[in-house]
Design an enzyme around this catalytic site. Structure first.
Site, mmCIF file in Angstrom:
data_model
loop_
_atom_site.group_PDB
_atom_site.id
_atom_site.type_symbol
_atom_site.label_atom_id
_atom_site.label_comp_id
_atom_site.label_asym_id
_atom_site.label_seq_id
_atom_site.Cartn_x
_atom_site.Cartn_y
_atom_site.Cartn_z
ATOM 1 N N ASN A 10 0.858 -1.186 0.000
ATOM 2 C CA ASN A 10 0.000 0.000 0.000
ATOM 3 C C ASN A 10 0.894 1.236 0.000
ATOM 4 O OD1 ASN A 10 -1.844 2.020 0.478
ATOM 5 N ND2 ASN A 10 -2.353 1.370 2.564
ATOM 6 N N TRP A 11 0.961 1.891 -1.154
ATOM 7 C CA TRP A 11 1.874 3.037 -1.276
ATOM 8 C C TRP A 11 1.278 4.301 -0.658
ATOM 9 C CZ3 TRP A 11 4.054 2.714 -7.036
ATOM 10 C CH2 TRP A 11 4.751 1.513 -7.173
ATOM 11 N N LYS A 12 0.011 4.233 -0.274
ATOM 12 C CA LYS A 12 -0.679 5.390 0.341
ATOM 13 C C LYS A 12 -0.512 6.626 -0.546
ATOM 14 C CE LYS A 12 0.035 3.256 4.796
ATOM 15 N NZ LYS A 12 -0.035 3.396 6.239
ATOM 16 N N HIS A 96 -9.466 0.684 4.826
ATOM 17 C CA HIS A 96 -8.204 0.862 5.555
ATOM 18 C C HIS A 96 -8.473 1.745 6.771
ATOM 19 C CE1 HIS A 96 -4.122 2.144 6.513
ATOM 20 N NE2 HIS A 96 -3.719 1.074 5.843
ATOM 21 N N GLU A 98 -6.964 4.142 7.940
ATOM 22 C CA GLU A 98 -6.809 5.590 7.677
ATOM 23 C C GLU A 98 -8.057 6.147 7.005
ATOM 24 O OE1 GLU A 98 -3.054 5.290 5.642
ATOM 25 O OE2 GLU A 98 -2.100 4.692 7.534
ATOM 26 N N GLU A 168 -5.231 -5.644 10.584
ATOM 27 C CA GLU A 168 -4.237 -4.600 10.806
ATOM 28 C C GLU A 168 -4.514 -3.899 12.136
ATOM 29 O OE1 GLU A 168 -2.281 -3.277 6.966
ATOM 30 O OE2 GLU A 168 -4.022 -2.004 7.192
ATOM 31 N N GLY A 174 2.507 1.682 10.774
ATOM 32 C CA GLY A 174 3.443 2.794 10.639
ATOM 33 C C GLY A 174 4.186 3.152 11.916
ATOM 34 N N SER A 212 3.547 -2.705 10.309
ATOM 35 C CA SER A 212 4.998 -2.707 10.531
ATOM 36 C C SER A 212 5.672 -4.003 10.077
ATOM 37 C CB SER A 212 5.326 -2.398 11.994
ATOM 38 O OG SER A 212 4.890 -1.079 12.320
#
Ligand code: PEP
Length: 251
Positions: A10-12, A96, A98, A168, A174, A212
């Site tokens: 996931n490159w966000k 996700h 976020e 997750e 992160g 992570s």
């Protein structure tokens, strides 16, 4: 039945088209011989088309990071599934943490997205996971149950294996604080048991761990009995690290 593991990066909100091009050109030769693992990258919308062209004929699939459940309409700033299919996307991350935290995505909303993605032939990766305070309060399992039952509300039992779940824990995303092997296995096994209450296909549903994951810790996480892959954030921005994580799925 053992599943082919899925490792998704996931490159966000990272990488211009030129930067994405550099990353994929470094990645492709490093994963070319990794038979036995499915590999996906999830670039930002603006780089999807370029990545699909560059990944053509390789073992790397290109997924989106989000989708809207409507085909088209007055939804400023959103991207629909027909638009994703149009550029050649083959999967999508849904829910996700976020998106849930910063953009107000609810379980009900995700319940409407999941069947739309499936009907269009996209591979959805549905993200679930608890916050640190929920874990400390002993609410991890009740939260996972609630998120899974809500999101799968409109999915036919025979389609459960077409959805991938990413467990997750939010406190691990992160932060460099990866879940212990015991925590990851326990939560993924619990998620599978919740799905198994509604579908015999749950044995074949791929359950990924995310939070992570690095080149150093991937192999032991991926070897856990109920972990069928990984959703990788930060480490997917390095071709060397991401390729090593993909290779870790084969050990
Ligand atoms: C993620 O964003 O899904 C994620 C797991 O990030 P990271 O690997 O950086 O923790």
């Amino acid at each position: 039945m053992p599943c082919v593991p899925l490792v998704a990066g996931n490159w966000k909100m990272n990488k211009t088209v030129a930067e994405a091009e550099q990353l994929i050109q470094a990645l492709l030769p490093r994963v070319a011989s990794l038979d036995g693992v499915e590999i996906a990258i999830c670039p930002p919308f603006t780089a999807l088309r370029a990545m699909i062209d560059s990944a053509f004929g390789s073992r790397v699939a290109v997924f989106a990071q989000n989708m809207h459940e409507a085909d088209h309409g007055a939804f400023t700033g959103e991207i629909s599934v027909p638009m994703l299919r149009d550029v050649g996307v083959s999967g999508v991350i849904i829910g996700h943490s976020e998106r849930r935290a910063y953009f107000g995505e609810t379980d009900e909303r995700l319940a409407s997205k999941l069947p739309v993605a499936l009907d269009a032939g996209l591979q959805p990766i549905l993200c679930v996971g608890e916050s640190e305070s929920q874990r400390l309060a002993g609410e991890t399992e009740s939260l996972l149950r609630r998120q899974l039952e809500a999101a799968f509300a409109n999915v036919e039992p025979e389609r459960y294996a077409d959805v991938a779940i990413a467990y997750e824990p939010i406190w691990a995303i992160g932060t460099g604080r990866v879940a212990t092997l015991e925590q990851a296995q326990e939560a993924c096994a619990f998620a599978r048991s919740v799905l198994a209450e509604s579908s015999e296909e749950a044995e074949r549903t791929r359950i990924l761990y995310g939070g992570s994951v690095t080149a150093e810790n991937a192999a032991e996480l991926l070897a856990l009995p109920d972990v069928d892959g990984a959703l990788v954030g930060g480490a997917s921005l390095s071709a060397e690290s991401f390729a090593a994580i993909c290779a870790g799925a084969l050990l």
